[in-house]
Design an enzyme around this catalytic site. Structure first.
Site, PDB file in Angstrom:
ATOM      1  N   ASP A   1       0.823  -1.211   0.000  1.00 26.49           N
ATOM      2  CA  ASP A   1       0.000   0.000   0.000  1.00 26.49           C
ATOM      3  C   ASP A   1       0.855   1.257   0.000  1.00 26.49           C
ATOM      4  O   ASP A   1       2.049   1.217   0.289  1.00 26.49           O
ATOM      5  CB  ASP A   1      -0.912   0.000   1.236  1.00 26.49           C
ATOM      6  CG  ASP A   1      -1.941  -1.113   1.151  1.00 26.49           C
ATOM      7  OD1 ASP A   1      -2.538  -1.291   0.077  1.00 26.49           O
ATOM      8  OD2 ASP A   1      -2.139  -1.800   2.170  1.00 26.49           O
TER       9      ASP A   1
ATOM     10  N   TYR B   1       7.067  -9.911   6.711  1.00 28.79           N
ATOM     11  CA  TYR B   1       6.854  -8.475   6.908  1.00 28.79           C
ATOM     12  C   TYR B   1       7.435  -8.078   8.262  1.00 28.79           C
ATOM     13  O   TYR B   1       7.366  -8.858   9.218  1.00 28.79           O
ATOM     14  CB  TYR B   1       5.358  -8.142   6.932  1.00 28.79           C
ATOM     15  CG  TYR B   1       4.694  -8.076   5.582  1.00 28.79           C
ATOM     16  CD1 TYR B   1       4.686  -6.902   4.842  1.00 28.79           C
ATOM     17  CD2 TYR B   1       4.057  -9.198   5.044  1.00 28.79           C
ATOM     18  CE1 TYR B   1       4.074  -6.837   3.606  1.00 28.79           C
ATOM     19  CE2 TYR B   1       3.436  -9.142   3.803  1.00 28.79           C
ATOM     20  CZ  TYR B   1       3.448  -7.946   3.084  1.00 28.79           C
ATOM     21  OH  TYR B   1       2.842  -7.882   1.861  1.00 28.79           O
TER      22      TYR B   1
END
Lengths: 247, 247
Positions: B52, B110
């Site tokens: 994003d 992540y």
């Protein structure tokens, strides 16, 4: 009432600390915000010194007078709520009316960060990306010759004409990050630094690390009193004004 | 010939990884540069997944086909000379024609960085500035309940409708920086992550650290299969796609 603030800033989007015709300086942002807080009466600020475009600060010191009555804590909060996110007031105290953020400086500390490892796009504005191995042992030797009181004319800007180029570097350090040996931080604690002096010193140290000069060459460069004898000016992005000390 | 590249990028100035009407995405930059290298014949790239707006990558993986003949090393150099400074090709290899950067993913890692200490303007786009103490022991307890195979519907975007919300989180870690105990990094290694899943997990963990929920509440939140039961979505700036692993 006179206040002294300690500010941190990300210099990468600004035209340096000091006010100038093109605008967009740290000083402009501080004065605009303080004028707002001071019931729109214009406020002028005095810093410990300028920092160039792209140079960062961890503790730049700035003094100014306000007409309104406000506690240092409330002033800090008010400033931080109005300043852009890349300038932050870390500390605010009231000082006597004869205190001066520039004239009363006893010492300043600068640090310069170099990445000798792989290029990292996330740190491009915050660390000088050299991306090749440097002889850091030779650099540290040269660094230690800089300690003491010297005429630093060879390391000033060519168009910087003044009577006195003598400054004292109290202490220097070259530190490799324990977790990442490719990250090198060079620090300088001194009584005063002329414009571009730290970047010219670091540029010369980098060229010593490359083998272009020997560590002992720095003695001859100092004695030449000639900017043309020294090495390159290192990029602004790696430089941080770390702290300012007062009498 | 098909190539696989590993790229690092600073996501703060882009509208995310994936192409969109407004433009200014990482994918746009990659395709423009590759089309140039490919004698102006349009190149389309496929990534391991989107990131994003504001999310960073240390090793995003992307594959594409070129018409021209070029060695992976020369391609890496050519791309890095043409890409903007905030996108960097770390690695380039040739792969078989049936390799796919998204379909062949085995696991992804992540990391999410939180600063519980004083606000730092220099890191504002790279670390989530929480600036208050969190109960990291309770957060780590909750984090461990997330390991294993679960239905993560409660942690997806409310408008993300799909058949299967089951994913496996292989390993998690919560690490405090040894040099700065206020710096917390949370890592997730998993077989796959849905949109906003990591940020919703971290947001909920932060609210557990604040005492709004208990660590064991995360079990009930998982079992609710309802986004409204989970906590806030954490800011994009602290999130990094650290690595992508293939079969």
């Amino acid at each position: 009432m006179r206040y002294l603030i300690s500010i941190a800033y990300d210099g990468s989007k600004y035209n340096g600390y000091q006010k100038q015709v093109q605008g967009n300086t740290i000083q402009d942002k501080l004065e605009d915000v303080l004028t707002n807080i001071n019931d729109k009466k214009r406020v002028s600020v005095s810093a410990s010194g300028r920092t160039d475009s792209g140079v960062h600060a961890l503790n730049q010191k700035v003094h100014f007078d306000l007409n309104i009555k406000i506690t240092p804590d409330n002033l800090k909060r008010a400033m931080n709520s109005l300043l852009p996110k890349d300038i932050y007031v870390r500390d605010c105290v009231s000082v006597s009316d004869d205190f001066h953020a520039r004239f009363d400086v006893k010492a300043k500390e600068y640090i310069y960060k170099i990445n000798m490892g792989e290029y990292n796009p996330i740190e491009k504005d915050y660390i000088y990306q050299y991306c090749k191995k440097l002889d850091v042992v030779e650099m540290e030797r040269a660094l230690k010759y800089l300690e003491g009181t010297h005429d630093f004319k060879s390391f000033t800007s060519g168009d910087d004409v003044r009577d006195d180029y003598v400054r004292t570097i109290i202490q220097t350090n070259l530190i490799r990050d324990l977790k990442n040996v490719n990250m090198v931080t060079i620090s300088f604690l001194g009584t005063g630094f002329m414009r571009y002096m730290v970047r010219n010193l670091v540029g010369t140290l980098i060229q010593i690390g490359e083998g272009k000069y020997k560590s002992t060459d720095i003695i001859n460069i100092l004695e030449a009193h000639d900017r043309r004898k020294a090495g390159m000016c290192a990029d602004a992005c790696g430089l941080y004004l770390k702290d300012v000390f007062y009498r």
